[in-house]
Write a protein that holds these residues in place. Structure first.
Motif, PDB file in Angstrom:
ATOM      1  N   ILE A 149      19.723  17.941  34.473  1.00  0.00           N
ATOM      2  CA  ILE A 149      19.468  18.142  35.954  1.00  0.00           C
ATOM      3  C   ILE A 149      18.852  17.109  36.772  1.00  0.00           C
ATOM      4  CG2 ILE A 149      18.318  19.821  37.295  1.00  0.00           C
ATOM      5  CD1 ILE A 149      19.227  22.167  35.481  1.00  0.00           C
ATOM      6  N   ASP A 150      17.691  16.582  35.833  1.00  0.00           N
ATOM      7  CA  ASP A 150      16.651  15.462  36.468  1.00  0.00           C
ATOM      8  C   ASP A 150      17.592  14.274  36.467  1.00  0.00           C
ATOM      9  OD1 ASP A 150      14.930  17.344  36.721  1.00  0.00           O
ATOM     10  OD2 ASP A 150      13.980  16.908  34.761  1.00  0.00           O
ATOM     11  N   GLY A 151      18.945  14.164  36.222  1.00  0.00           N
ATOM     12  CA  GLY A 151      19.684  12.816  36.356  1.00  0.00           C
ATOM     13  C   GLY A 151      19.688  11.841  34.988  1.00  0.00           C
ATOM     14  N   ALA A 152      18.988  12.592  33.928  1.00  0.00           N
ATOM     15  CA  ALA A 152      18.941  11.775  32.659  1.00  0.00           C
ATOM     16  C   ALA A 152      20.313  11.294  31.842  1.00  0.00           C
ATOM     17  CB  ALA A 152      17.910  12.101  31.577  1.00  0.00           C
ATOM     18  N   GLY A 153      20.528  10.000  31.668  1.00  0.00           N
ATOM     19  CA  GLY A 153      21.851   9.849  30.939  1.00  0.00           C
ATOM     20  C   GLY A 153      21.629  10.064  29.442  1.00  0.00           C
ATOM     21  N   GLN A 154      22.641   9.638  28.620  1.00  0.00           N
ATOM     22  CA  GLN A 154      22.700   9.899  27.201  1.00  0.00           C
ATOM     23  C   GLN A 154      21.755   8.971  26.608  1.00  0.00           C
ATOM     24  OE1 GLN A 154      24.325  11.946  25.418  1.00  0.00           O
ATOM     25  NE2 GLN A 154      25.702  12.641  26.939  1.00  0.00           N
ATOM     26  N   ILE A 155      21.410   7.956  27.036  1.00  0.00           N
ATOM     27  CA  ILE A 155      20.380   6.923  26.376  1.00  0.00           C
ATOM     28  C   ILE A 155      18.918   7.586  26.816  1.00  0.00           C
ATOM     29  CG2 ILE A 155      19.556   4.652  26.377  1.00  0.00           C
ATOM     30  CD1 ILE A 155      22.381   3.542  27.040  1.00  0.00           C
ATOM     31  N   ARG A 156      18.692   8.023  27.870  1.00  0.00           N
ATOM     32  CA  ARG A 156      17.532   8.484  28.322  1.00  0.00           C
ATOM     33  C   ARG A 156      17.143   9.800  27.456  1.00  0.00           C
ATOM     34  NH1 ARG A 156      12.544   6.810  29.731  1.00  0.00           N
ATOM     35  NH2 ARG A 156      11.622   8.545  30.771  1.00  0.00           N
ATOM     36  N   GLN A 157      18.240  10.540  27.356  1.00  0.00           N
ATOM     37  CA  GLN A 157      18.270  11.622  26.567  1.00  0.00           C
ATOM     38  C   GLN A 157      17.755  11.554  25.015  1.00  0.00           C
ATOM     39  OE1 GLN A 157      21.295  14.743  27.285  1.00  0.00           O
ATOM     40  NE2 GLN A 157      21.747  13.641  29.173  1.00  0.00           N
ATOM     41  N   PHE A 158      18.477  10.516  24.472  1.00  0.00           N
ATOM     42  CA  PHE A 158      18.182  10.144  23.012  1.00  0.00           C
ATOM     43  C   PHE A 158      16.868   9.525  22.917  1.00  0.00           C
ATOM     44  CE2 PHE A 158      17.977   6.859  19.801  1.00  0.00           C
ATOM     45  CZ  PHE A 158      18.384   7.329  19.011  1.00  0.00           C
ATOM     46  N   VAL A 159      16.366   8.773  23.931  1.00  0.00           N
ATOM     47  CA  VAL A 159      14.981   8.342  23.867  1.00  0.00           C
ATOM     48  C   VAL A 159      13.706   9.357  23.894  1.00  0.00           C
ATOM     49  CG1 VAL A 159      13.368   6.503  24.694  1.00  0.00           C
ATOM     50  CG2 VAL A 159      15.743   5.870  24.151  1.00  0.00           C
ATOM     51  N   SER A 160      14.030  10.317  25.154  1.00  0.00           N
ATOM     52  CA  SER A 160      12.817  11.130  25.331  1.00  0.00           C
ATOM     53  C   SER A 160      13.159  12.367  24.802  1.00  0.00           C
ATOM     54  CB  SER A 160      12.986  11.187  26.865  1.00  0.00           C
ATOM     55  OG  SER A 160      13.072  10.099  27.682  1.00  0.00           O
ATOM     56  N   ILE A 161      14.162  13.013  24.271  1.00  0.00           N
ATOM     57  CA  ILE A 161      14.276  14.080  23.654  1.00  0.00           C
ATOM     58  C   ILE A 161      14.759  14.141  22.221  1.00  0.00           C
ATOM     59  CG2 ILE A 161      15.528  16.134  23.964  1.00  0.00           C
ATOM     60  CD1 ILE A 161      16.174  15.634  26.594  1.00  0.00           C
ATOM     61  N   THR A 162      15.874  13.337  21.928  1.00  0.00           N
ATOM     62  CA  THR A 162      16.335  13.450  20.496  1.00  0.00           C
ATOM     63  C   THR A 162      15.239  12.737  19.528  1.00  0.00           C
ATOM     64  OG1 THR A 162      18.606  13.366  21.315  1.00  0.00           O
ATOM     65  CG2 THR A 162      18.334  13.175  18.909  1.00  0.00           C
TER      66      THR A 162
END
Length: 303
Positions: A202-215
Protein backbone atom coordinates in the motif's frame (compact mmCIF):
# COMPACT_ATOMS: atom_id res chain seq x y z
CA UNK A 1 -1.52 -21.77 48.69
CA UNK A 2 2.22 -21.05 48.81
CA UNK A 3 2.84 -24.55 50.17
CA UNK A 4 0.91 -26.13 47.29
CA UNK A 5 2.84 -24.01 44.80
CA UNK A 6 6.19 -25.20 46.21
CA UNK A 7 4.92 -28.77 46.13
CA UNK A 8 3.89 -28.50 42.48
CA UNK A 9 7.20 -26.86 41.62
CA UNK A 10 9.09 -29.72 43.26
CA UNK A 11 7.06 -32.28 41.37
CA UNK A 12 7.70 -30.46 38.11
CA UNK A 13 11.46 -30.43 38.74
CA UNK A 14 11.38 -34.15 39.57
CA UNK A 15 9.37 -34.84 36.41
CA UNK A 16 11.78 -32.88 34.23
CA UNK A 17 14.81 -34.51 35.83
CA UNK A 18 13.33 -38.00 35.37
CA UNK A 19 12.85 -37.52 31.63
CA UNK A 20 15.95 -35.44 30.84
CA UNK A 21 18.52 -37.30 32.94
CA UNK A 22 18.88 -40.29 30.54
CA UNK A 23 19.31 -37.96 27.58
CA UNK A 24 21.83 -35.80 29.42
CA UNK A 25 23.72 -38.92 30.48
CA UNK A 26 23.91 -40.18 26.89
CA UNK A 27 24.98 -36.72 25.72
CA UNK A 28 27.73 -36.62 28.33
CA UNK A 29 29.00 -40.12 27.50
CA UNK A 30 28.94 -39.89 23.72
CA UNK A 31 29.58 -36.18 23.16
CA UNK A 32 31.23 -34.41 26.09
CA UNK A 33 33.47 -37.25 27.28
CA UNK A 34 35.09 -37.81 23.83
CA UNK A 35 36.09 -34.13 23.75
CA UNK A 36 37.60 -34.36 27.22
CA UNK A 37 39.38 -37.62 26.39
CA UNK A 38 40.70 -36.16 23.12
CA UNK A 39 42.39 -33.38 25.08
CA UNK A 40 43.85 -36.01 27.41
CA UNK A 41 45.24 -38.00 24.48
CA UNK A 42 46.72 -34.86 22.95
CA UNK A 43 49.18 -34.77 25.87
CA UNK A 44 50.68 -38.14 24.89
CA UNK A 45 52.62 -39.85 22.14
CA UNK A 46 50.48 -42.87 21.31
CA UNK A 47 50.30 -45.26 18.38
CA UNK A 48 46.85 -46.51 19.36
CA UNK A 49 47.88 -50.11 19.99
CA UNK A 50 47.92 -50.33 23.77
CA UNK A 51 47.33 -47.96 26.66
CA UNK A 52 50.55 -49.28 28.19
CA UNK A 53 52.56 -47.70 25.34
CA UNK A 54 51.34 -44.16 25.93
CA UNK A 55 54.24 -41.73 26.55
CA UNK A 56 53.46 -38.45 28.27
CA UNK A 57 54.62 -35.54 26.08
CA UNK A 58 53.01 -32.53 27.73
CA UNK A 59 52.25 -29.83 25.18
CA UNK A 60 54.77 -31.13 22.65
CA UNK A 61 52.02 -32.06 20.17
CA UNK A 62 50.66 -28.52 20.29
CA UNK A 63 54.13 -27.06 19.77
CA UNK A 64 54.58 -29.37 16.80
CA UNK A 65 51.17 -28.35 15.48
CA UNK A 66 52.01 -24.65 15.49
CA UNK A 67 55.07 -25.32 13.32
CA UNK A 68 53.36 -27.77 10.95
CA UNK A 69 52.75 -26.10 7.60
CA UNK A 70 50.08 -28.63 6.58
CA UNK A 71 47.95 -27.65 9.57
CA UNK A 72 47.92 -24.05 8.39
CA UNK A 73 47.22 -25.10 4.80
CA UNK A 74 44.27 -27.08 6.14
CA UNK A 75 43.06 -24.10 8.16
CA UNK A 76 43.38 -21.82 5.13
CA UNK A 77 41.35 -24.25 3.00
CA UNK A 78 38.69 -24.58 5.70
CA UNK A 79 38.41 -20.79 5.83
CA UNK A 80 38.15 -20.78 2.02
CA UNK A 81 35.13 -23.08 2.33
CA UNK A 82 33.72 -20.92 5.12
CA UNK A 83 33.85 -17.75 3.03
CA UNK A 84 32.91 -18.94 -0.44
CA UNK A 85 30.52 -21.76 0.44
CA UNK A 86 28.74 -19.51 2.91
CA UNK A 87 28.48 -16.69 0.38
CA UNK A 88 27.14 -18.90 -2.42
CA UNK A 89 24.83 -21.05 -0.29
CA UNK A 90 23.47 -18.09 1.66
CA UNK A 91 22.76 -15.94 -1.39
CA UNK A 92 21.14 -18.65 -3.52
CA UNK A 93 19.15 -20.30 -0.73
CA UNK A 94 17.79 -16.96 0.44
CA UNK A 95 17.03 -15.93 -3.15
CA UNK A 96 15.13 -19.16 -3.85
CA UNK A 97 13.29 -18.93 -0.53
CA UNK A 98 12.10 -15.39 -1.23
CA UNK A 99 11.10 -16.26 -4.80
CA UNK A 100 9.08 -19.30 -3.73
CA UNK A 101 7.26 -17.45 -0.94
CA UNK A 102 6.85 -13.87 -2.13
CA UNK A 103 6.51 -14.16 -5.92
CA UNK A 104 2.96 -15.33 -6.47
CA UNK A 105 3.39 -15.89 -10.21
CA UNK A 106 5.52 -19.00 -9.67
CA UNK A 107 3.38 -22.08 -10.25
CA UNK A 108 3.75 -25.25 -8.17
CA UNK A 109 6.32 -23.88 -5.68
CA UNK A 110 6.31 -27.19 -3.80
CA UNK A 111 7.74 -28.88 -6.90
CA UNK A 112 10.73 -26.54 -6.85
CA UNK A 113 11.20 -27.07 -3.14
CA UNK A 114 11.48 -30.82 -3.68
CA UNK A 115 13.86 -30.41 -6.60
CA UNK A 116 16.16 -28.04 -4.72
CA UNK A 117 16.07 -30.07 -1.53
CA UNK A 118 16.69 -33.44 -3.22
CA UNK A 119 20.54 -33.22 -3.26
CA UNK A 120 20.51 -32.85 0.53
CA UNK A 121 18.82 -36.25 0.82
CA UNK A 122 21.71 -37.97 -0.97
CA UNK A 123 24.65 -39.37 0.94
CA UNK A 124 27.65 -37.08 0.80
CA UNK A 125 29.65 -40.07 -0.51
CA UNK A 126 27.23 -40.37 -3.43
CA UNK A 127 27.52 -36.65 -4.08
CA UNK A 128 31.32 -36.90 -4.07
CA UNK A 129 31.38 -39.80 -6.54
CA UNK A 130 28.84 -38.07 -8.77
CA UNK A 131 30.92 -34.90 -9.00
CA UNK A 132 34.07 -36.92 -9.62
CA UNK A 133 32.42 -38.13 -12.83
CA UNK A 134 31.26 -34.61 -13.67
CA UNK A 135 34.81 -33.26 -13.26
CA UNK A 136 36.56 -36.18 -15.00
CA UNK A 137 38.96 -34.59 -17.54
CA UNK A 138 38.43 -37.33 -20.17
CA UNK A 139 34.71 -38.13 -20.18
CA UNK A 140 33.29 -35.76 -17.58
CA UNK A 141 30.04 -33.88 -18.17
CA UNK A 142 31.54 -30.45 -17.55
CA UNK A 143 34.35 -30.76 -20.10
CA UNK A 144 31.91 -32.40 -22.51
CA UNK A 145 29.60 -29.37 -22.34
CA UNK A 146 32.54 -27.01 -22.83
CA UNK A 147 33.67 -28.97 -25.91
CA UNK A 148 30.15 -28.92 -27.35
CA UNK A 149 30.02 -25.15 -26.90
CA UNK A 150 33.42 -24.71 -28.52
CA UNK A 151 34.99 -23.41 -25.30
CA UNK A 152 38.02 -25.66 -25.47
CA UNK A 153 40.18 -23.02 -23.78
CA UNK A 154 38.17 -23.49 -20.57
CA UNK A 155 38.60 -27.26 -20.44
CA UNK A 156 40.73 -28.28 -17.49
CA UNK A 157 41.68 -30.96 -15.01
CA UNK A 158 39.34 -29.64 -12.35
CA UNK A 159 40.47 -31.92 -9.54
CA UNK A 160 44.08 -32.31 -10.63
CA UNK A 161 45.03 -28.64 -10.88
CA UNK A 162 46.09 -27.23 -7.51
CA UNK A 163 45.06 -23.73 -8.61
CA UNK A 164 41.39 -24.57 -9.17
CA UNK A 165 40.70 -27.67 -7.10
CA UNK A 166 39.35 -25.74 -4.10
CA UNK A 167 37.00 -23.71 -6.27
CA UNK A 168 35.84 -26.94 -7.93
CA UNK A 169 35.04 -28.47 -4.53
CA UNK A 170 32.84 -25.54 -3.51
CA UNK A 171 30.33 -26.38 -6.25
CA UNK A 172 29.24 -29.84 -5.00
CA UNK A 173 28.99 -28.57 -1.43
CA UNK A 174 26.80 -25.65 -2.50
CA UNK A 175 24.69 -27.93 -4.74
CA UNK A 176 24.07 -30.25 -1.80
CA UNK A 177 23.22 -27.71 0.91
CA UNK A 178 21.37 -24.90 -0.89
CA UNK A 179 18.08 -26.80 -0.66
CA UNK A 180 18.41 -27.39 3.09
CA UNK A 181 18.92 -23.72 3.92
CA UNK A 182 16.26 -22.73 1.40
CA UNK A 183 13.69 -24.80 3.30
CA UNK A 184 14.93 -23.30 6.58
CA UNK A 185 14.50 -19.77 5.26
CA UNK A 186 11.11 -20.58 3.71
CA UNK A 187 9.81 -21.70 7.11
CA UNK A 188 11.03 -18.45 8.68
CA UNK A 189 9.55 -16.24 5.95
CA UNK A 190 6.17 -17.96 6.13
CA UNK A 191 5.98 -17.08 9.83
CA UNK A 192 6.16 -13.36 9.04
CA UNK A 193 2.63 -11.89 9.27
CA UNK A 194 1.22 -11.15 5.81
CA UNK A 195 -0.16 -7.83 7.08
CA UNK A 196 3.33 -6.33 7.04
CA UNK A 197 3.75 -7.04 3.35
CA UNK A 198 0.24 -5.79 2.56
CA UNK A 199 0.99 -2.51 4.34
CA UNK A 200 4.27 -2.21 2.46
CA UNK A 201 2.52 -2.71 -0.89
CA UNK A 202 0.00 0.00 0.00
CA UNK A 203 2.91 2.34 0.78
CA UNK A 204 4.39 1.58 -2.64
CA UNK A 205 7.29 -0.64 -1.55
CA UNK A 206 8.61 -3.05 -4.18
CA UNK A 207 9.95 -6.56 -3.68
CA UNK A 208 13.51 -5.42 -2.93
CA UNK A 209 12.33 -2.84 -0.38
CA UNK A 210 10.09 -5.44 1.27
CA UNK A 211 13.02 -7.85 1.46
CA UNK A 212 15.36 -5.29 3.05
CA UNK A 213 12.88 -3.67 5.44
CA UNK A 214 10.64 -6.60 6.39
CA UNK A 215 11.99 -10.03 5.51
CA UNK A 216 15.61 -9.64 6.61
CA UNK A 217 14.92 -8.01 10.01
CA UNK A 218 12.12 -10.41 10.92
CA UNK A 219 14.01 -13.61 10.07
CA UNK A 220 17.33 -12.43 11.49
CA UNK A 221 17.25 -15.03 14.27
CA UNK A 222 17.06 -17.82 11.70
CA UNK A 223 19.86 -16.21 9.69
CA UNK A 224 22.10 -16.16 12.78
CA UNK A 225 21.46 -19.85 13.34
CA UNK A 226 22.27 -20.53 9.68
CA UNK A 227 25.56 -18.64 10.02
CA UNK A 228 26.63 -20.95 12.85
CA UNK A 229 25.64 -23.95 10.72
CA UNK A 230 27.83 -22.54 7.96
CA UNK A 231 30.81 -22.46 10.32
CA UNK A 232 30.28 -26.05 11.44
CA UNK A 233 29.79 -27.25 7.86
CA UNK A 234 32.95 -25.52 6.67
CA UNK A 235 35.07 -27.29 9.29
CA UNK A 236 33.30 -30.60 9.91
CA UNK A 237 30.99 -31.67 7.09
CA UNK A 238 33.49 -30.94 4.32
CA UNK A 239 35.67 -33.86 5.39
CA UNK A 240 33.78 -36.68 3.66
CA UNK A 241 33.39 -34.76 0.40
CA UNK A 242 37.06 -33.79 0.15
CA UNK A 243 38.36 -37.18 1.28
CA UNK A 244 36.22 -39.04 -1.26
CA UNK A 245 36.94 -36.71 -4.17
CA UNK A 246 40.59 -35.69 -3.75
CA UNK A 247 41.91 -37.12 -0.42
CA UNK A 248 43.48 -33.70 0.13
CA UNK A 249 45.35 -33.62 -3.17
CA UNK A 250 46.86 -32.74 -5.48
CA UNK A 251 49.99 -32.20 -3.40
CA UNK A 252 47.91 -31.17 -0.34
CA UNK A 253 46.24 -28.36 -2.31
CA UNK A 254 42.81 -29.35 -0.93
CA UNK A 255 44.03 -30.60 2.44
CA UNK A 256 41.70 -29.76 5.31
CA UNK A 257 42.34 -29.87 9.03
CA UNK A 258 39.95 -32.82 9.28
CA UNK A 259 41.58 -34.80 6.45
CA UNK A 260 45.00 -34.14 7.95
CA UNK A 261 43.71 -35.21 11.38
CA UNK A 262 42.33 -38.43 9.89
CA UNK A 263 45.60 -39.24 8.12
CA UNK A 264 47.71 -38.58 11.19
CA UNK A 265 45.50 -40.65 13.48
CA UNK A 266 44.30 -43.54 11.32
CA UNK A 267 46.85 -43.76 8.52
CA UNK A 268 50.06 -42.99 10.42
CA UNK A 269 48.83 -44.03 13.91
CA UNK A 270 49.82 -40.71 15.50
CA UNK A 271 46.77 -40.59 17.74
CA UNK A 272 48.26 -38.11 20.17
CA UNK A 273 49.10 -35.65 17.42
CA UNK A 274 45.76 -36.26 15.72
CA UNK A 275 43.97 -35.51 19.00
CA UNK A 276 45.93 -32.27 19.32
CA UNK A 277 44.76 -31.24 15.84
CA UNK A 278 41.20 -32.08 16.89
CA UNK A 279 41.45 -29.93 20.02
CA UNK A 280 42.87 -27.07 17.98
CA UNK A 281 40.05 -27.48 15.45
CA UNK A 282 37.46 -27.43 18.24
CA UNK A 283 38.95 -24.18 19.57
CA UNK A 284 38.96 -22.57 16.12
CA UNK A 285 35.32 -23.51 15.44
CA UNK A 286 34.29 -22.28 18.88
CA UNK A 287 36.04 -18.92 18.48
CA UNK A 288 34.67 -18.32 14.98
CA UNK A 289 31.14 -19.29 16.11
CA UNK A 290 31.33 -16.84 19.02
CA UNK A 291 32.58 -14.10 16.70
CA UNK A 292 29.74 -14.77 14.26
CA UNK A 293 27.15 -14.66 17.05
CA UNK A 294 28.67 -11.48 18.43
CA UNK A 295 28.86 -9.70 15.07
CA UNK A 296 25.33 -10.71 14.05
CA UNK A 297 23.76 -9.89 17.42
CA UNK A 298 20.76 -7.62 17.11
CA UNK A 299 17.79 -6.69 19.23
CA UNK A 300 15.02 -9.22 18.67
CA UNK A 301 11.96 -7.92 16.80
CA UNK A 302 8.70 -9.37 18.05
CA UNK A 303 5.72 -9.82 15.79
Amino acid sequence: MEKNTRKMSGRLRSFLFFFTAPTLALYAVFYIWPFVYAFYLSLFRWKGYSLNNMQYAGFFNFQKLLGDGLVWIGLKNNLFFLVWSTLIIFCFSLLFAVCLTRIKRIRSPNFYRIIYFFPNVLSIIVVGVLWMFIYNPSFGLLNGILRALGLNSLIGDWLGDKNIVMSALVAPQAWMYIGFYMVLFIAAIQNVPEEYYESAVIDGAGQIRQFVSITMPLIWGTLRTAFVFFVVNAFARTFALVYVVTEGGPNHASELMTTYLYNQAFKYSNFGYGSAIGVFLFAVVGVISLIVLRVTQREAIEY
